[in-house]
Design a protein around this motif. Structure first.
Motif, short mmCIF file in Angstrom:
data_model
loop_
_atom_site.label_atom_id
_atom_site.label_comp_id
_atom_site.label_asym_id
_atom_site.label_seq_id
_atom_site.Cartn_x
_atom_site.Cartn_y
_atom_site.Cartn_z
N MET A 94 0.83 -1.22 0.00
CA MET A 94 0.00 0.00 0.00
C MET A 94 0.86 1.26 0.00
O MET A 94 0.52 2.25 -0.65
N ILE A 95 1.97 1.25 0.74
CA ILE A 95 2.86 2.41 0.77
C ILE A 95 3.40 2.67 -0.63
O ILE A 95 3.39 3.80 -1.13
N ASN A 96 3.83 1.59 -1.30
CA ASN A 96 4.37 1.71 -2.65
C ASN A 96 3.34 2.28 -3.62
O ASN A 96 3.60 3.24 -4.34
N ALA A 116 -3.62 9.66 2.91
CA ALA A 116 -3.37 8.94 4.16
C ALA A 116 -3.28 7.44 3.94
O ALA A 116 -4.06 6.86 3.18
N ILE A 117 -2.31 6.83 4.61
CA ILE A 117 -2.11 5.37 4.54
C ILE A 117 -2.28 4.80 5.95
O ILE A 117 -1.77 5.37 6.91
N ASN A 118 -2.98 3.70 6.06
CA ASN A 118 -3.13 3.02 7.35
C ASN A 118 -1.92 2.15 7.65
O ASN A 118 -1.49 1.36 6.80
N ILE A 119 -1.37 2.30 8.83
CA ILE A 119 -0.25 1.46 9.25
C ILE A 119 -0.68 0.64 10.46
O ILE A 119 -1.04 1.18 11.50
N SER A 120 -0.66 -0.66 10.28
CA SER A 120 -1.05 -1.56 11.35
C SER A 120 -0.09 -1.44 12.54
O SER A 120 1.11 -1.25 12.37
#
Ligand code: C2E
Ligand code: MG
Ligand code: MG
Ligand code: MG
Length: 287
Positions: A94-96, A116-120
């Motif tokens: 997802m980051i990529n 915005a990206i979710n980080i577990s």
């Protein structure tokens, strides 16, 4: 008789355990396969300025398109991926994708908001997140101030000092930090003044009961007031009704996110909807 019963229940237990470990094994290889075969997709949900409902940003949300089962929602596989130790792979994917998309939008100068990206939490607590982000930012040559990471309070439980270190390093990269699902954790509030957090996202469960259910409006207005006093931005998640929007606007909540103003959709649809460059031109690198 009781001996037999005992043996039977043991057999049943063993069968269940076997089924469970088989399922885990199957799911592990299926998630890995899904990554290899590109069965994941990045969807986007718009986030709006509460004041004038103009577009302020977007949240990237993962979807899994299984050839047989169809679309599997993250609620079904993210907890499992965390348990199986595969969440870092998924988050990296997802980051990529997100950085590639942001690069495309930034080249075109058509995107003013944040992505915005979710980080577990499981990923946050491991080493390597800062490096992954630093490399992605360099690879796609993006302006990281338009990148936001959504983390949850559970990221702080394992080690506060580690969390603080990671957040400080992320801030040095220029990344914005949002606290997701705010209000549902059990941490002491004092961390809000001790960690470099920029934004609170009030959990949808509070917004759902606004303005009817006794006490909820008070909690939401207290969170908004607290955020303002601490110089934090505040977002309401899960805004579904006009009366909720009105209530939040009266409180001077900064941003609104929810089905009322915009549901998550594919990145193709999102870019069409908001006249952004098409991700078909997206150039991603292997990482
Ligand atoms: P979240 O980060 O709190 O994301 C918001 C969730 O609420 C999304 O569900 C979104 O579709 C849903 N939502 C937004 N507005 C409304 C509304 O008005 N009403 C209702 N009922 N729901 C609304 P989704 O996409 O199913 O994601 C669920 C959770 O899965 C996310 O919660 C996040 O914790 C996790 N997740 C999603 N994508 C990723 C990812 O790429 N990486 C990681 N680590 N977690 C992810
Ligand atoms: Mg989120
Ligand atoms: Mg949330
Ligand atoms: Mg969540």
């Amino acid at each position: 008789r009781s001996k037999e019963l005992g043996r039977n229940s043991y057999q049943l237990y063993k069968a269940t355990m076997n089924a469970r470990s088989l399922e885990r094994l199957t799911m592990t290889s299926r998630i890995k396969q899904a990554l290899d075969r590109n069965e994941f997709a990045l969807h986007l949900q718009p986030i709006f300025c509460a004041e004038d409902t103009s577009l302020a940003g977007a949240e990237a949300l993962i979807r899994w398109q299984d050839p047989q089962l169809g679309v599997i929602s993250p609620g079904q596989f993210i907890p499992l991926a965390e348990e199986l130790g595969l969440i870092t792979h998924i988050d990296r994917w997802m980051i990529n994708k997100s950085c590639a998309l942001l690069a495309l939008w930034q080249q075109d100068k058509s995107w003013q908001g944040r992505l915005a990206i979710n980080i577990s939490a499981a990923h946050f607590c491991q080493d390597g997140l800062v490096t992954t982000l630093r490399e992605a930012i360099a690879r796609y040559q993006i302006d990281a101030t338009q990148l936001e990471l959504e983390i949850t309070e559970s990221s702080f439980i394992k080690s506060f000092s580690h969390a603080k270190q990671v957040l400080l390093e992320l801030k040095l990269l220029g990344v914005n930090i949002a606290l997701d699902d705010f209000g549902t954790g059990y941490s002491a509030l004092s961390y809000l003044t001790k960690l470099p957090i920029d934004k609170l996202k009030i959990d949808a469960s509070f917004i759902a009961k606004v303005p009817d259910e006794y006490g909820n409006s008070e909690i939401v207005s207290a969170i908004v007031a607290m955020a303002k006093n601490l110089n934090l931005c505040v977002v309401a998640e899960g805004v579904e009704k006009p009366c909720q929007q009105q209530f939040l606007q009266q409180l001077n909540c900064d941003y609104l996110q929810g089905f009322l103003l915009g549901k998550p959709c594919s990145s193709d649809e999102f870019t069409r909807r908001y006249s952004l460059p098409q991700p078909r031109k997206l150039q991603t690198y292997e990482c």
